[in-house]
Every structure is written in structure tokens, then in C-alpha cells.
Design an enzyme around this catalytic site. Structure first.
Site, short mmCIF file in Angstrom:
data_model
loop_
_atom_site.label_atom_id
_atom_site.label_comp_id
_atom_site.label_asym_id
_atom_site.label_seq_id
_atom_site.Cartn_x
_atom_site.Cartn_y
_atom_site.Cartn_z
N HIS A 243 0.81 -1.25 0.00
CA HIS A 243 -0.31 -0.11 -0.15
C HIS A 243 0.79 1.32 0.04
O HIS A 243 0.53 2.20 -0.78
CB HIS A 243 -1.01 0.12 1.29
CG HIS A 243 -2.01 -1.03 1.02
ND1 HIS A 243 -2.80 -1.24 0.80
CD2 HIS A 243 -1.79 -2.22 2.18
CE1 HIS A 243 -3.65 -2.49 0.80
NE2 HIS A 243 -2.91 -3.01 2.11
O1 RIB Z 1 -4.65 -0.18 5.04
C1 RIB Z 1 -3.23 -0.08 4.86
C2 RIB Z 1 -2.49 0.68 5.71
O2 RIB Z 1 -2.63 0.07 7.22
C3 RIB Z 1 -0.94 0.89 5.30
O3 RIB Z 1 -0.50 2.00 5.61
C4 RIB Z 1 -0.59 -0.10 6.27
O4 RIB Z 1 0.81 0.16 6.76
C5 RIB Z 1 -1.34 -0.07 7.59
O5 RIB Z 1 -0.91 0.84 8.48
#
Ligand code: RIB
Ligand code: CA
Length: 315
Positions: A243
Site C-alpha cells: 500500500h
Molecule cells: O490499510 C493499509 C494501511 O494500514 C497501510 O498504511 C499499512 O501500513 C497499514 O498501516
């Protein structure tokens, strides 16, 4: 052009890769930690570990919020483990934590570095507190490139993505602050998936950093395979969404993306929809002036190549 960036993060396996990308393509003015994937003590230690990995000795690492403004203090630790960075042997970072207050650091750094970007890849608690402290910073920065939210589905609940869900009040204040925002939600970030081959590619680069990050992927991708119910050799083929690097690439490599301006508000009280990012897509409403640029697609093949290549430059 190397943009000036401040990274606000909750490392977090994918946060580490975002920091590594920023180390390669940006001028990092500072790293602030926030509670999220783990308790603040762990996310701060993990931020220092990431700074060590990418030779960021001169970059201040500043501890941020221990608790969210609202929402849940429930660390959903499956994806990242108790430490927030499970997988590789736990390291004790070298280098000193900057003892300034994170909100003061954010405000001061935004004031004195006009045009900087805030890259927010954890819950938005620190960012909301900095804007409360000095609303004018939203006009001094180029914007906030954040990983958070979703147009269609959640990950921590059916409706909400983790970073927003963890502190919906902070997210609501940031989205409504008048800041220019690049929103990398799950619709986008779920397109950037890594599997066992990506881990093998990193391992083959054979530096301490690439080996460590390969082991991070082993753990993180292993969790994705477990969630998918896939075991054995096939499990290495399961894609795990990386992500947070999307929020850096949206600044450094905008050509990889398509986007759409949308009005987005945050649900701060819903029983079933707490933390939902609600985008107004009614075609008869004019959204072209919205300050929120929702990233829609990414050239994932090209993005992954950029990430792997960034490890090939000696670290
Ligand atoms: O939903 C994904 C996010 O949540 C990313 O930033 C991951 O590191 C978690 O923090
Ligand atoms: Ca994160």
C-alpha cells in the site's frame, strides 16, 4: 526533481518500502512516527530501523501521537506482527531519536520549507494535530499524499480502510482542512501486489538492506497467503498489496497513475461505516474543483520495477 517530503508513518512492512523509495527519489526533511500498526514505541523504533536501512542518519526521526483523536486503539497486529515489523530478526536501531515534539516539528518544517509534501502513510493523528496548531500550513505545503481510504471496499471492516478507521476524527479534519490531497485508497493500492518472486528478486540483490526487506516481504506475503487460505508452494504466488509506496510514487512518478478529482468526506459516527471515506460521485454535481485527487490506477509492473531497482543502488 527531488521533492522535499516529511514522512508520517506507522512502520509497518509497507511503510519501510515507502521510506526506501523516498530515500531514493526525494529529499526527506523528517520522519514522524504515529500509533497505528503497533504501539508508538514500536512504530518509532521501526522508523529508526528504516532510517538505518536507507542511510538516513541525518534525517530527524520524531516520535508522534501515542493515541488517536478518536476511534480505536485496537492494533490489528496480524498483518505486521506484535512488533509492527515481524519477520526478520529484530534489530536495535542506532542513532538518536530527535526529542522535539512531532506536532511542533511538522508545523515548523512546513513553515520553513514552502512547497514541501507531507507523505502520510499511517493514521492521520499527527497531521490533524499539526493543522489544529497552525491552519496556515495547508497553504504552505504542496499537499498531502496519503495512503488511506477506499472508494469501494474496506480491509479492517467491510466499509473502512485501516489508517482512516484507526482515527476517523483526524481523517475528517485533514480531508476538510483545505489541504491539497492525493488519496491512494485501497482501490489503487490493491493493484500494487508483491509475491514470493518479488522477495526472491530482493534477496538476489544481496545487500543487508535488500535481504532484510526480502524477509519483510516473506512475512507480509505469508500473511496474505494465509488470509487467502493458500498453503504449500502455491502460497508464494499469492499477491500481497504494498500500500504505502503508492503515496510516494504519486509524487515522484505521477506518470504511473490516473486520477479523478472527487469530494470525499469521512464517516466519524457510523455503526457499520465508521472510518468510511465517502466519495461524492453524483455526475450532476461538479467535482472538478475538489482539492482531493483520488488516484484511480497505477502501472503496477513499472512501479514494482522502480522499487526493485531502487535497491540496486548501493545502500
Ligand atoms: O490499510 C493499509 C494501511 O494500514 C497501510 O498504511 C499499512 O501500513 C497499514 O498501516
Ligand atoms: Ca502504514
Amino acid at each position: 526533481m527531488r521533492h522535499n517530503v516529511i514522512i508520517d508513518c506507522d512502520p509497518g512492512h509497507d511503510d519501510v518500502f515507502a521510506i526506501g523509495l523516498a530515500a531514493s527519489f526525494c529529499n526527506i526533511l523528517g520522519i514522524t512516527s504515529v500509533v497505528g500498526n503497533s504501539i508508538i514505541e514500536n512504530t518509532t523504533t521501526n522508523a529508526l530501523i528504516a532510517a538505518n536501512l536507507f542511510d538516513l542518519q541525518d534525517v530527524p526521526v520524531v516520535m508522534g501521537a501515542k493515541y488517536p483523536l478518536s476511534g480505536n486503539i485496537d492494533h490489528v497486529t496480524q498483518a505486521h506482527g506484535e512488533s509492527g515489523l515481524d519477520g526478520p530478526i529484530r534489530r536495535t536501531p542506532y542513532g538518536r531519536l530527535d526529542d522535539r515534539d512531532a506536532v511542533d516539528f511538522l508545523v515548523e518544517t512546513c513553515r520553513t520549507n514552502e512547497g514541501a509534501w507531507i507523505v502520510a502513510i499511517g493514521p492521520l493523528t499527527n497531521i490533524a494535530l499539526a493543522i489544529r496548531a497552525d491552519r496556515t500550513i495547508v497553504n504552505k505545503i504542496s499537499g498531502i499524499s496519503l495512503m488511506g481510504g477506499s472508494l469501494t471496499h474496506g480491509n479492517v471492516t467491510a466499509a473502512a480502510e485501516y489508517n482512516i478507521w484507526f482515527d476517523p476524527q483526524a481523517a475528517s479534519e485533514v480531508f476538510g482542512s483545505g489541504a491539497r490531497i492525493k488519496m491512494c485508497g485501497l482501490d489503487l493500492t490493491d493493484q500494487l501486489t508483491v509475491n514470493g518472486k518479488f522477495a526472491a528478486d530482493l534477496m538476489e540483490i544481496s545487500t543487508d538492506t535488500s535481504r532484510f526487506c526480502s524477509e519483510l516481504i516473506d512475512y507480509y506475503q505469508g500473511y496474505a497467503a494465509k488470509m487467502a487460505g493458500v498453503t504449500g508452494p502455491e502460497s508464494l504466488l499469492v499477491g500481497a498489496p504494498l500500500h504505502d509506496p503508492c503515496a510516494v510514487l504519486a509524487i515522484t512518478h505521477p506518470e504511473l497513475f490516473t486520477s479523478e478529482r472527487m469530494d470525499v468526506i469521512i464517516e466519524t459516527t457510523g455503526i457499520h461505516t465508521l472510518g468510511m471515506t465517502l466519495a461524492d460521485t453524483r455526475p450532476w454535481e461538479n467535482h472538478s474543483e475538489s482539492l482531493i485527487e483520488v488516484m484511480k490506477s497505477i502501472n503496477a509492473k513499472e512501479a514494482l520495477q522502480i522499487i526493485v531497482n531502487s535497491f540496486k543502488v548501493a545502500k
